[in-house]
Design a protein around this motif. Sequence first.
Motif, PDB file in Angstrom:
ATOM      1  N   ALA A 180       0.930  -1.135   0.178  1.00  0.00           N
ATOM      2  CA  ALA A 180       0.061  -0.202  -0.235  1.00  0.00           C
ATOM      3  C   ALA A 180       0.839   1.113  -0.320  1.00  0.00           C
ATOM      4  CB  ALA A 180      -1.126   0.134   0.594  1.00  0.00           C
ATOM      5  N   HIS A 181       0.496   2.349  -0.529  1.00  0.00           N
ATOM      6  CA  HIS A 181       1.240   3.626  -0.309  1.00  0.00           C
ATOM      7  C   HIS A 181       1.117   3.838   0.808  1.00  0.00           C
ATOM      8  CE1 HIS A 181      -0.578   3.789  -4.254  1.00  0.00           C
ATOM      9  NE2 HIS A 181       0.635   3.695  -5.166  1.00  0.00           N
ATOM     10  N   GLN A 182       0.385   3.801   1.304  1.00  0.00           N
ATOM     11  CA  GLN A 182       0.416   4.599   3.221  1.00  0.00           C
ATOM     12  C   GLN A 182      -0.164   3.264   3.877  1.00  0.00           C
ATOM     13  OE1 GLN A 182       0.887   7.592   4.994  1.00  0.00           O
ATOM     14  NE2 GLN A 182       2.369   7.895   3.157  1.00  0.00           N
ATOM     15  N   ILE A 183       0.353   3.035   5.062  1.00  0.00           N
ATOM     16  CA  ILE A 183      -0.588   1.807   6.038  1.00  0.00           C
ATOM     17  C   ILE A 183      -0.541   3.161   7.565  1.00  0.00           C
ATOM     18  CG2 ILE A 183       0.024   0.012   7.384  1.00  0.00           C
ATOM     19  CD1 ILE A 183       2.151  -0.677   4.938  1.00  0.00           C
TER      20      ILE A 183
ATOM     21  N   THR B 151       4.491   4.542   4.681  1.00  0.00           N
ATOM     22  CA  THR B 151       5.122   3.086   4.113  1.00  0.00           C
ATOM     23  C   THR B 151       5.187   1.476   4.797  1.00  0.00           C
ATOM     24  OG1 THR B 151       7.360   2.979   3.378  1.00  0.00           O
ATOM     25  CG2 THR B 151       5.307   4.660   1.783  1.00  0.00           C
ATOM     26  N   HIS B 152       5.531   0.377   3.747  1.00  0.00           N
ATOM     27  CA  HIS B 152       6.038  -0.931   4.385  1.00  0.00           C
ATOM     28  C   HIS B 152       7.173  -0.430   5.106  1.00  0.00           C
ATOM     29  CE1 HIS B 152       6.221  -5.056   5.561  1.00  0.00           C
ATOM     30  NE2 HIS B 152       7.537  -4.876   4.847  1.00  0.00           N
ATOM     31  N   LEU B 153       8.034  -0.116   4.354  1.00  0.00           N
ATOM     32  CA  LEU B 153       9.600   0.055   4.595  1.00  0.00           C
ATOM     33  C   LEU B 153      10.075   0.816   5.515  1.00  0.00           C
ATOM     34  CD1 LEU B 153      11.405  -0.606   1.352  1.00  0.00           C
ATOM     35  CD2 LEU B 153      10.756  -2.635   3.248  1.00  0.00           C
TER      36      LEU B 153
ATOM     37  N   ASP C  50       6.247  -3.134  13.196  1.00  0.00           N
ATOM     38  CA  ASP C  50       7.350  -3.475  12.996  1.00  0.00           C
ATOM     39  C   ASP C  50       7.346  -5.023  14.502  1.00  0.00           C
ATOM     40  OD1 ASP C  50      10.441  -4.344  11.930  1.00  0.00           O
ATOM     41  OD2 ASP C  50      10.985  -3.688  14.349  1.00  0.00           O
ATOM     42  N   THR C  51       7.046  -4.467  15.316  1.00  0.00           N
ATOM     43  CA  THR C  51       6.610  -5.285  16.350  1.00  0.00           C
ATOM     44  C   THR C  51       5.771  -6.702  15.740  1.00  0.00           C
ATOM     45  OG1 THR C  51       7.396  -4.120  17.953  1.00  0.00           O
ATOM     46  CG2 THR C  51       5.946  -6.132  18.601  1.00  0.00           C
ATOM     47  N   LEU C  52       4.075  -5.946  15.097  1.00  0.00           N
ATOM     48  CA  LEU C  52       3.564  -6.778  14.559  1.00  0.00           C
ATOM     49  C   LEU C  52       3.537  -8.230  13.116  1.00  0.00           C
ATOM     50  CD1 LEU C  52       0.645  -3.847  14.162  1.00  0.00           C
ATOM     51  CD2 LEU C  52       0.316  -6.301  15.975  1.00  0.00           C
ATOM     52  N   VAL C  53       4.242  -7.064  12.217  1.00  0.00           N
ATOM     53  CA  VAL C  53       5.467  -8.326  11.069  1.00  0.00           C
ATOM     54  C   VAL C  53       6.084  -9.313  11.881  1.00  0.00           C
ATOM     55  CG1 VAL C  53       6.791  -7.576   9.467  1.00  0.00           C
ATOM     56  CG2 VAL C  53       4.838  -6.010   9.787  1.00  0.00           C
TER      57      VAL C  53
END
Length: 58
Positions: free
Chosen positions: A19-22, A35-37, A47-50
């Motif tokens: 997605a463009h924005q999370i 963004t994801h990155l 980051d913790t959730l991922v």
Amino acid sequence: MKGRTTMVIAHRLSTVQNAHQIAVVTDGRIAELGTHLQLLAEKGKYDTLVGTQRLAFE
């Protein structure tokens, strides 16, 4: 979805990683936005959730 604004609500983060924005929502408020990155680099809630989801699927 091209040319449209689309809101996706997902529990599996792989669904939104392109997605463009999370927006990470905590207690009804946006806690993190990017963004994801960008969110991974912040080392915050996203980051913790991922990390948690990666462990669950390994």
